[in-house]
Scaffold this motif. Structure first.
Motif, PDB file in Angstrom:
ATOM      1  N   VAL A 337      12.804   0.239 -11.097  1.00  0.00           N
ATOM      2  CA  VAL A 337      13.016   1.162 -11.886  1.00  0.00           C
ATOM      3  C   VAL A 337      13.874   2.276 -11.190  1.00  0.00           C
ATOM      4  CG1 VAL A 337      11.059   0.575 -13.079  1.00  0.00           C
ATOM      5  CG2 VAL A 337      10.887   2.194 -11.293  1.00  0.00           C
ATOM      6  N   ARG A 338      14.419   3.277 -11.974  1.00  0.00           N
ATOM      7  CA  ARG A 338      15.376   4.078 -11.565  1.00  0.00           C
ATOM      8  C   ARG A 338      14.468   5.241 -10.358  1.00  0.00           C
ATOM      9  NH1 ARG A 338      17.483   8.092  -9.523  1.00  0.00           N
ATOM     10  NH2 ARG A 338      19.149   9.443 -10.247  1.00  0.00           N
ATOM     11  N   ALA A 339      13.130   5.437 -11.037  1.00  0.00           N
ATOM     12  CA  ALA A 339      12.491   6.396  -9.736  1.00  0.00           C
ATOM     13  C   ALA A 339      12.416   5.698  -8.400  1.00  0.00           C
ATOM     14  CB  ALA A 339      11.013   6.500 -10.316  1.00  0.00           C
ATOM     15  N   ASP A 340      12.339   4.577  -8.345  1.00  0.00           N
ATOM     16  CA  ASP A 340      12.372   3.782  -6.837  1.00  0.00           C
ATOM     17  C   ASP A 340      13.639   3.666  -6.419  1.00  0.00           C
ATOM     18  OD1 ASP A 340       9.382   3.626  -7.466  1.00  0.00           O
ATOM     19  OD2 ASP A 340       9.558   1.357  -8.267  1.00  0.00           O
ATOM     20  N   ARG A 341      14.606   3.881  -7.046  1.00  0.00           N
ATOM     21  CA  ARG A 341      15.779   3.749  -6.263  1.00  0.00           C
ATOM     22  C   ARG A 341      16.394   4.930  -5.665  1.00  0.00           C
ATOM     23  NH1 ARG A 341      19.542   2.632  -9.958  1.00  0.00           N
ATOM     24  NH2 ARG A 341      18.090   2.320 -11.688  1.00  0.00           N
ATOM     25  N   LEU A 342      17.001   5.063  -4.570  1.00  0.00           N
ATOM     26  CA  LEU A 342      17.770   6.348  -3.812  1.00  0.00           C
ATOM     27  C   LEU A 342      18.715   6.843  -4.780  1.00  0.00           C
ATOM     28  CD1 LEU A 342      18.339   4.790  -0.404  1.00  0.00           C
ATOM     29  CD2 LEU A 342      16.421   6.045  -0.938  1.00  0.00           C
ATOM     30  N   SER A 343      18.398   8.277  -4.625  1.00  0.00           N
ATOM     31  CA  SER A 343      19.339   9.073  -5.603  1.00  0.00           C
ATOM     32  C   SER A 343      20.507   9.464  -4.518  1.00  0.00           C
ATOM     33  CB  SER A 343      18.683  10.123  -6.420  1.00  0.00           C
ATOM     34  OG  SER A 343      17.939  10.870  -5.576  1.00  0.00           O
ATOM     35  N   LYS A 344      20.292   9.421  -3.358  1.00  0.00           N
ATOM     36  CA  LYS A 344      21.385  10.438  -2.083  1.00  0.00           C
ATOM     37  C   LYS A 344      21.068   9.394  -1.051  1.00  0.00           C
ATOM     38  CE  LYS A 344      22.406  14.599  -0.183  1.00  0.00           C
ATOM     39  NZ  LYS A 344      21.990  16.131   0.000  1.00  0.00           N
ATOM     40  N   LEU A 345      22.215   8.956  -0.703  1.00  0.00           N
ATOM     41  CA  LEU A 345      22.348   8.186   0.584  1.00  0.00           C
ATOM     42  C   LEU A 345      22.805   9.136   1.632  1.00  0.00           C
ATOM     43  CD1 LEU A 345      22.107   5.994  -1.309  1.00  0.00           C
ATOM     44  CD2 LEU A 345      23.183   4.641   0.308  1.00  0.00           C
TER      45      LEU A 345
END
Length: 345
Positions: A337-345
């Protein structure tokens, strides 16, 4: 001891024996995934090895086996042939196969390299200053190199007459040496692959090389993605989901502590130059995995409009028989789900 006590102990022994007997059955029940990498063991593969060694795949009920690769285009054909369950390969090569043989082609399920790394490299003192200067020259690259495969698309956008460019193949380990010796005028590759291979060969890429990057000429293409065979996806959807969950967790670990992550790479290939491979890992994250869209859609996903433009470009430049839809090439339904994926690397 009473008869009831004996019966209780006997029953308990049977239960324990039964539980012990299920251990090997559980291990055997793990879903096997045979996975081919994009290249030889290097720093930017740390998340695969970390997920394996820390038991993240095992937690998801998976038994994953990794093999080294031969170039980013190769995994697409290898998965399509049935030799591998899954792989890490160039989505542009996948587009070509989907256009020609949609029933055989794998499906991309997780986009790792979301910024185009494709490049043509020349020596710093080369007379080749612009793409047009490549006409009449010889460019070399490994047969399965993604940049070589995409050269027709690059040539079209950069207004290069591809028929006037001589293309040749060489072994990957000879690429930088052949360029420096003048045996070819330029070489194809990924920016960080060549940059750090050059360093390992004693070549200073900042002083001795120049890079003609595809992205600077309008090729805003996606690059390497996780692909699975269509048959495996149909038969084992939970396994695909579990693989991506474990990998996503591992990417987070690597980003948080790249130095510790390098232990898992060095375990695979102790003769690697750890310092250079760590630098390669960091550069890959910064340059190939940090497209601005990640903040909006999350790491691992694609922008449908951008991918559709890429598909159209590849179809036109390679004169493919049909234009695949985004859904034929990429399936986001297995991503965490989107909340569990990084939004900034």
């Amino acid at each position: 001891m009473s008869n009831s006590s004996r019966r209780w102990l006997a029953a308990g022994a049977l239960i324990v024996a039964g539980l012990l007997g299920t251990v090997p059955v559980t291990a055997m029940a793990q879903t096997k995934i045979k996975f081919v990498l994009n290249w030889k063991y290097q720093g930017p593969q740390a998340w695969f090895f970390l997920a394996q060694d820390k038991g993240y795949f095992k937690t998801e009920g998976l038994d994953v086996e990794f093999d080294q690769g031969e170039g980013s285009a190769a995994p697409i054909a290898k998965v399509a042939s049935g030799a591998y369950t899954a792989g890490f390969g160039d989505i542009n090569a996948l587009i070509g196969l989907v256009a020609k043989r949609p029933g055989d082609a794998p499906v991309a399920v997780d986009m790792l390299y979301n910024t185009p790394p494709f490049t043509i490299v020349v020596k710093q003192d080369s007379p080749i200053k612009t793409p047009k200067d490549l006409e009449g020259k010889t460019i070399g690259g490994p047969a399965n190199d993604g940049a070589l495969k995409l050269f027709p698309a690059f040539a079209k956008l950069a207004k290069v007459d591809a028929s006037k460019v001589n293309l040749t193949n060489m072994a990957p380990n000879l690429r930088e040496q052949m360029l420096m010796r003048g045996q070819v005028d330029a070489v194809f590759g990924y920016v960080n692959t060549i940059r750090f291979s050059a360093k390992l060969a004693g070549i200073d890429p900042d002083k001795q090389l120049r890079f003609i990057n595809y992205g600077d000429y309008g090729l805003d293409l996606y690059s390497n993605a996780i692909v699975f065979s269509r048959s495996f996806i149909k038969e084992n959807p939970a396994a695909v989901k579990g693989f991506l969950k474990a990998l996503n967790r591992a990417v987070g670990d690597v980003i948080a502590n790249p130095e510790a992550a390098m232990d898992y790479v060095m375990k695979r290939e102790p003769l690697l130059n750890r310092a250079v491979e760590k630098e390669r890992l960091l550069a890959t994250v910064q340059a190939e995995m940090s497209h601005p869209e990640v903040a909006r859609i999350g790491f691992g996903d694609v922008d449908d409009a951008r991918l559709q433009r890429s598909i159209a470009l590849v179809v036109e430049s390679d004169q493919l028989p049909r234009t695949p839809t985004v859904g034929e090439v990429f399936d986001r339904s297995f991503l965490p789900v989107r909340a569990d994926r990084l939004s900034k690397l």
